[in-house]
Scaffold this active site. Structure first.
Site: not given
Length: 292
Positions: A104, A272
């Site tokens: 991320d 994610h």
């Protein structure tokens, strides 16, 4: 968490960086994402430390690292500045060259580091992202709906800071639930750490500045590299969640092959938060790449 690791705090030219270090072997730097800290690696750090010297840090502004003052052009939270912190940390630890993994926001810092400090990065692995410039240039309704926070957090201070500050735990839990496959994969200890850090108004402001930099000065740096033909030169791997937004909105591997000389990768069956949702699969994929 992080049994056998040593906690350190290292002052760089730009910020004091919190970290843990453990293991033996070639150096491996792990950079976390939003809205987390180095704690996100706790399920995989032990196994990686059997073969590598693992360094897991908190990015400036996140976790227990320093919340540096902000400036008008957001450069104090540019990925260039954040990458410089990490290069200096590794130098203090005695590592002039190292493997690099970023999830991320940490992946965006890692991407910038591989460009600005190519001689120091042995390999680059990014988790569940496409390049920042690509994201902004190709955004559509589907991506904007899933990644609305990109456009919320870049609003001028103090709007997002104030709204998040009204109930920071609610915001954090909502965000982590939206991006993953539920929240069962977060241990109570890890979530408690994320909440503790996120309750700090200075941390929330720093995170907003991270996103504001991504929408401004980081794009300037990325466009300059594209114009000059600068690409990631080290071996690179991208991993992404097959049930996450990136997989639905992009040909993830193709986006990285546009900006790297050599890129491989694949999706994992998860959302994610790859190292927490699929720690075994992630670790094996990383070891296969690093020990190829």
């Amino acid at each position: 968490m992080f049994e056998g690791f040593t906690r350190r705090r290292i002052a760089t030219s730009g910020a004091e960086i919190n970290l843990v270090i453990g293991g033996d072997g070639p150096p491996l730097l792990l950079l976390h994402g939003f809205p987390q800290s180095h704690v996100m690696w706790h399920k995989v750090a032990g196994r990686l430390a059997e073969r590598f010297t693992v360094v897991a840090t908190d990015l400036r502004g996140y976790g227990d690292s320093e919340k540096v003052p902000t400036v008008e052009d957001h450069s104090s939270y540019s990925k260039r500045a954040m990458a410089q912190d990490q290069v200096e940390v590794m130098r203090v630890l005695g590592f002039d060259r190292f493997h690099l993994v970023g999830h991320d926001r940490g992946g965006r810092v890692a991407h910038r580091m591989a460009l600005d400090h190519a001689k120091r990065v042995s390999s680059l692995t990014v988790l569940d992202i496409v390049p920042t410039l690509t994201t902004f240039e190709r955004v559509d309704q589907a991506l904007a709906s899933a990644y609305y926070h990109w456009f919320f957090l870049i609003q001028p201070h103090p709007l997002p800071e104030h709204l998040i500050g009204l109930d920071p735990e609610f915001y954090l839990r909502r965000k982590t639930n939206m991006w993953g496959i539920g929240t069962a994969h977060f241990t109570q200890e890890a979530m408690a750490e994320y909440i503790r850090c996120f309750r700090n108004p200075a941390a929330v402001h720093a995170m907003c500045e991270d996103y504001r930099a991504a929408a401004s000065i980081d794009l300037e740096h990325d466009r300059a590299d594209r114009a000059a033909g600068v690409k990631v030169s080290c071996p690179m791997m991208a991993l992404w969640g097959g049930r996450a937004t990136m997989d639905r909105c992009f040909d993830v591997l193709a986006t990285w092959r546009d900006v790297a000389l050599e890129a491989r990768g694949h999706a994992l069956d998860c959302g994610h938060y790859i190292p927490e949702e699929r720690p075994d699969e992630f670790t094996q994929a990383l070891l296969d790449f690093l020990e190829r």
